[in-house]
Design a protein around this motif. Structure first.
Motif, PDB file in Angstrom:
ATOM      1  N   VAL A   2       0.841  -1.195   0.000  1.00  0.00           N
ATOM      2  CA  VAL A   2       0.000   0.000   0.000  1.00  0.00           C
ATOM      3  C   VAL A   2       0.877   1.246   0.000  1.00  0.00           C
ATOM      4  N   GLN A   3       0.514   2.164  -0.869  1.00  0.00           N
ATOM      5  CA  GLN A   3       1.199   3.454  -0.900  1.00  0.00           C
ATOM      6  C   GLN A   3       0.179   4.564  -1.036  1.00  0.00           C
ATOM      7  N   LEU A   4       0.386   5.622  -0.271  1.00  0.00           N
ATOM      8  CA  LEU A   4      -0.392   6.855  -0.395  1.00  0.00           C
ATOM      9  C   LEU A   4       0.631   7.964  -0.612  1.00  0.00           C
ATOM     10  N   VAL A   5       0.516   8.645  -1.740  1.00  0.00           N
ATOM     11  CA  VAL A   5       1.502   9.661  -2.089  1.00  0.00           C
ATOM     12  C   VAL A   5       0.804  11.003  -2.246  1.00  0.00           C
ATOM     13  N   TYR A  27      -4.134  -1.285  -2.945  1.00  0.00           N
ATOM     14  CA  TYR A  27      -5.368  -1.775  -2.346  1.00  0.00           C
ATOM     15  C   TYR A  27      -6.535  -1.241  -3.174  1.00  0.00           C
ATOM     16  N   VAL A  28      -7.735  -1.703  -2.865  1.00  0.00           N
ATOM     17  CA  VAL A  28      -8.915  -1.246  -3.592  1.00  0.00           C
ATOM     18  C   VAL A  28      -9.372   0.078  -2.999  1.00  0.00           C
ATOM     19  N   PHE A  29      -9.015   1.155  -3.661  1.00  0.00           N
ATOM     20  CA  PHE A  29      -9.255   2.497  -3.149  1.00  0.00           C
ATOM     21  C   PHE A  29     -10.726   2.711  -2.787  1.00  0.00           C
ATOM     22  N   GLY A  30     -11.606   2.228  -3.618  1.00  0.00           N
ATOM     23  CA  GLY A  30     -13.038   2.447  -3.393  1.00  0.00           C
ATOM     24  C   GLY A  30     -13.588   1.744  -2.168  1.00  0.00           C
ATOM     25  N   ASN A  31     -12.828   0.832  -1.585  1.00  0.00           N
ATOM     26  CA  ASN A  31     -13.287   0.107  -0.399  1.00  0.00           C
ATOM     27  C   ASN A  31     -13.054   0.857   0.900  1.00  0.00           C
ATOM     28  N   PRO A 104      -9.720  -2.924   6.837  1.00  0.00           N
ATOM     29  CA  PRO A 104      -9.394  -3.129   8.253  1.00  0.00           C
ATOM     30  C   PRO A 104      -8.155  -2.414   8.753  1.00  0.00           C
ATOM     31  N   ASN A 105      -7.308  -1.959   7.846  1.00  0.00           N
ATOM     32  CA  ASN A 105      -6.047  -1.347   8.260  1.00  0.00           C
ATOM     33  C   ASN A 105      -6.037   0.144   7.961  1.00  0.00           C
ATOM     34  N   ILE A 106      -5.230   0.859   8.722  1.00  0.00           N
ATOM     35  CA  ILE A 106      -5.037   2.286   8.488  1.00  0.00           C
ATOM     36  C   ILE A 106      -3.668   2.497   7.858  1.00  0.00           C
ATOM     37  N   TYR A 107      -3.659   3.207   6.762  1.00  0.00           N
ATOM     38  CA  TYR A 107      -2.414   3.535   6.071  1.00  0.00           C
ATOM     39  C   TYR A 107      -2.279   5.049   5.979  1.00  0.00           C
ATOM     40  N   TRP A 108      -1.023   5.498   5.993  1.00  0.00           N
ATOM     41  CA  TRP A 108      -0.721   6.928   5.959  1.00  0.00           C
ATOM     42  C   TRP A 108       0.203   7.263   4.790  1.00  0.00           C
TER      43      TRP A 108
END
Length: 118
Positions: A2-5, A27-31, A104-108
């Motif tokens: 997972v990456q958030l840029v 990951y599935v962004f829309g989820n 279920p997870n938090i990503y930053w």
């Protein structure tokens, strides 16, 4: 993975505008509900705005009427349009996922600096 840029931060004078973007992958962004947070020196992390998977939006009182959150699930992108910026908006802005039944997870993300000068 997972990456958030994030991108779009910068320096602007009070009253100006900036548009932040956050591109997600892995990951599935829309989820996932998504959110923007900010962290200013000497202050606690603040939830600026969030948006549900169905597009319901919430804003901190301090940014209501000035900031607009949106998401484009086709482009895996979260945005934050910031208008009428104030010096108190100076902070590092982070995008993040929010927990939900299919998320279920938090990503930053890594954060993007916004500096507003008077």
């Amino acid at each position: 993975q997972v990456q958030l840029v994030e991108s779009g931060g910068g320096s602007v004078q009070a009253g100006g505008s900036l548009k932040l973007s956050c591109v997600a992958s892995g990951y599935v962004f829309g989820n996932c509900p998504m959110a923007w947070y900010r962290l200013a020196p000497g202050k606690e992390r603040e939830l600026v705005s969030n948006i549900s998977i169905g597009g319901i939006k919430n804003y901190a009182d301090s940014v209501k009427g000035r900031f607009t959150i949106s998401r484009d699930n086709a482009k895996n992108t979260l945005t934050l349009q910031m208008n009428s910026l104030q010096t108190d908006d100076t902070a590092v802005y982070y995008c993040a996922t929010e927990r939900d039944i299919y998320c279920p997870n938090i990503y930053w993300g890594q954060g993007t600096q916004v500096t507003v000068s008077s």
